[in-house]
Design a protein around this motif. Structure first.
Motif, PDB file in Angstrom:
ATOM      1  N   VAL A  18       1.250  -1.299  -0.254  1.00  0.00           N
ATOM      2  CA  VAL A  18      -0.077  -0.276   0.254  1.00  0.00           C
ATOM      3  C   VAL A  18       0.256   1.489  -0.294  1.00  0.00           C
ATOM      4  CG1 VAL A  18      -1.085   1.070   1.438  1.00  0.00           C
ATOM      5  CG2 VAL A  18      -1.968  -1.149   1.297  1.00  0.00           C
ATOM      6  N   GLN A  19       0.335   2.085  -0.498  1.00  0.00           N
ATOM      7  CA  GLN A  19       1.350   3.593  -0.557  1.00  0.00           C
ATOM      8  C   GLN A  19       1.327   3.912   0.593  1.00  0.00           C
ATOM      9  OE1 GLN A  19       3.131   4.953  -3.550  1.00  0.00           O
ATOM     10  NE2 GLN A  19       2.194   4.199  -4.557  1.00  0.00           N
ATOM     11  N   GLU A  20       2.486   4.685   0.827  1.00  0.00           N
ATOM     12  CA  GLU A  20       3.050   4.924   2.459  1.00  0.00           C
ATOM     13  C   GLU A  20       2.151   5.720   3.047  1.00  0.00           C
ATOM     14  OE1 GLU A  20       6.579   5.643   4.918  1.00  0.00           O
ATOM     15  OE2 GLU A  20       7.568   4.816   3.345  1.00  0.00           O
ATOM     16  N   ALA A  21       1.675   6.942   2.425  1.00  0.00           N
ATOM     17  CA  ALA A  21       1.285   8.288   1.845  1.00  0.00           C
ATOM     18  C   ALA A  21      -0.965   7.858   1.815  1.00  0.00           C
ATOM     19  CB  ALA A  21       1.027   8.788   0.602  1.00  0.00           C
ATOM     20  N   ASP A  22      -1.520   6.189   1.872  1.00  0.00           N
ATOM     21  CA  ASP A  22      -2.129   6.520   1.428  1.00  0.00           C
ATOM     22  C   ASP A  22      -2.575   5.538   3.549  1.00  0.00           C
ATOM     23  OD1 ASP A  22      -2.646   7.331  -0.529  1.00  0.00           O
ATOM     24  OD2 ASP A  22      -2.752   5.804  -1.872  1.00  0.00           O
ATOM     25  N   PHE A  23      -1.789   4.841   3.694  1.00  0.00           N
ATOM     26  CA  PHE A  23      -1.997   3.597   4.129  1.00  0.00           C
ATOM     27  C   PHE A  23      -2.883   4.724   5.832  1.00  0.00           C
ATOM     28  CE2 PHE A  23      -1.232   1.366   8.251  1.00  0.00           C
ATOM     29  CZ  PHE A  23      -1.327  -0.223   7.682  1.00  0.00           C
ATOM     30  N   PRO A  24      -2.084   6.102   6.516  1.00  0.00           N
ATOM     31  CA  PRO A  24      -3.554   6.466   7.824  1.00  0.00           C
ATOM     32  C   PRO A  24      -4.510   6.221   7.177  1.00  0.00           C
ATOM     33  CG  PRO A  24      -0.743   7.527   7.517  1.00  0.00           C
ATOM     34  CD  PRO A  24      -1.058   6.112   5.891  1.00  0.00           C
ATOM     35  N   SER A  25      -5.083   6.746   6.186  1.00  0.00           N
ATOM     36  CA  SER A  25      -6.554   7.349   6.062  1.00  0.00           C
ATOM     37  C   SER A  25      -7.344   5.278   5.477  1.00  0.00           C
ATOM     38  CB  SER A  25      -6.832   7.804   4.698  1.00  0.00           C
ATOM     39  OG  SER A  25      -6.476   7.429   3.399  1.00  0.00           O
ATOM     40  N   LEU A  26      -6.539   4.919   5.461  1.00  0.00           N
ATOM     41  CA  LEU A  26      -7.363   3.020   5.086  1.00  0.00           C
ATOM     42  C   LEU A  26      -6.919   2.370   6.184  1.00  0.00           C
ATOM     43  CD1 LEU A  26      -4.926   1.866   2.102  1.00  0.00           C
ATOM     44  CD2 LEU A  26      -7.635   2.866   1.990  1.00  0.00           C
ATOM     45  N   GLU A  27      -6.202   2.784   7.030  1.00  0.00           N
ATOM     46  CA  GLU A  27      -6.471   2.418   8.234  1.00  0.00           C
ATOM     47  C   GLU A  27      -7.273   2.787   9.586  1.00  0.00           C
ATOM     48  OE1 GLU A  27      -5.682   1.133  12.322  1.00  0.00           O
ATOM     49  OE2 GLU A  27      -5.534   3.181  11.318  1.00  0.00           O
ATOM     50  N   GLU A  28      -7.582   3.938   8.962  1.00  0.00           N
ATOM     51  CA  GLU A  28      -8.108   4.315  10.050  1.00  0.00           C
ATOM     52  C   GLU A  28     -10.010   4.294   9.419  1.00  0.00           C
ATOM     53  OE1 GLU A  28     -10.597   9.068  11.091  1.00  0.00           O
ATOM     54  OE2 GLU A  28      -8.256   8.491   9.669  1.00  0.00           O
ATOM     55  N   ARG A  29     -10.224   3.962   8.378  1.00  0.00           N
ATOM     56  CA  ARG A  29     -10.959   3.682   7.800  1.00  0.00           C
ATOM     57  C   ARG A  29     -11.392   2.259   7.716  1.00  0.00           C
ATOM     58  NH1 ARG A  29     -16.061   3.600   7.231  1.00  0.00           N
ATOM     59  NH2 ARG A  29     -17.109   3.022   5.726  1.00  0.00           N
ATOM     60  N   ALA A  30     -10.690   1.465   7.744  1.00  0.00           N
ATOM     61  CA  ALA A  30     -10.866  -0.060   7.905  1.00  0.00           C
ATOM     62  C   ALA A  30     -11.196  -0.015   9.525  1.00  0.00           C
ATOM     63  CB  ALA A  30      -9.612  -0.617   7.531  1.00  0.00           C
ATOM     64  N   ALA A  31     -10.427   0.583  10.133  1.00  0.00           N
ATOM     65  CA  ALA A  31     -10.687   0.103  11.799  1.00  0.00           C
ATOM     66  C   ALA A  31     -12.662   1.008  11.859  1.00  0.00           C
ATOM     67  CB  ALA A  31     -10.264   1.945  12.729  1.00  0.00           C
ATOM     68  N   GLU A  32     -12.606   1.707  10.866  1.00  0.00           N
ATOM     69  CA  GLU A  32     -14.278   2.444  11.299  1.00  0.00           C
ATOM     70  C   GLU A  32     -15.408   1.404  10.949  1.00  0.00           C
ATOM     71  OE1 GLU A  32     -14.583   6.329   9.091  1.00  0.00           O
ATOM     72  OE2 GLU A  32     -13.325   7.457  10.456  1.00  0.00           O
ATOM     73  N   ILE A  33     -14.651   0.404   9.975  1.00  0.00           N
ATOM     74  CA  ILE A  33     -15.387  -0.647   9.187  1.00  0.00           C
ATOM     75  C   ILE A  33     -15.794  -1.757  10.097  1.00  0.00           C
ATOM     76  CG2 ILE A  33     -15.943  -2.496   7.782  1.00  0.00           C
ATOM     77  CD1 ILE A  33     -14.938  -0.157   5.724  1.00  0.00           C
TER      78      ILE A  33
END
Length: 148
Positions: A18-33
């Protein structure tokens, strides 16, 4: 603090890059789900209070969701915008609804019944953590017993 780090995602979970810049937003959204799928019975701030087995299940569920979100458009894939038609040169795309209507793409990672198998989180341990001393690990069984 996040549930999982990119290091855990890559080295322990062995997820797709995963692109390093994209990881924080992906992790946050995945955690919400995942929190939503667990009916908000898990919290990032309570992670240390869960058993190592439950912590690992939560982390793996979030990592699977990160991988799914990244493969299907990123953390914004459920922003409510639905493309009905598009065109470029000779190429044209028009969305056609089936007879049952538009179902769209799910934001949830495919698993048992369309959801991650993280719903096994409903254990005695979860009830004990919440201060309940119920005999069944199924919250629906407990509600039925309380009505009797």
């Amino acid at each position: 603090m996040a549930y999982v780090t990119q290091d855990y995602y890559l080295k322990d979970f062995h997820g797709e890059a995963v692109q390093e810049a994209d990881f924080p937003s992906l992790e946050e959204r995945a955690a919400e789900i995942i929190e939503e799928l667990c009916m908000y019975r898990i919290k990032e701030s309570n992670m240390e209070s869960y058993s190592p087995d439950i912590q690992e299940r939560i982390k793996k569920g979030i990592c699977a969701q990160i991988e799914y979100l990244d493969a299907n458009g990123g953390s914004e894939m459920d922003n409510g915008v639905d493309i009905q038609s598009a065109g470029l040169g000779k190429f044209n795309y028009t969305k056609v609804s089936g007879t049952a209507g538009n179902q769209g793409q799910s934001i949830y990672s495919p698993g048992q019944g369309g959801f991650l198998p993280l719903q096994d989180f409903y254990t005695e341990e979860a009830d004990v953590y919440e201060g309940n001393s119920k005999s069944s690990s199924n919250p629906y069984d407990n509600a039925a017993q309380e009505r009797k």
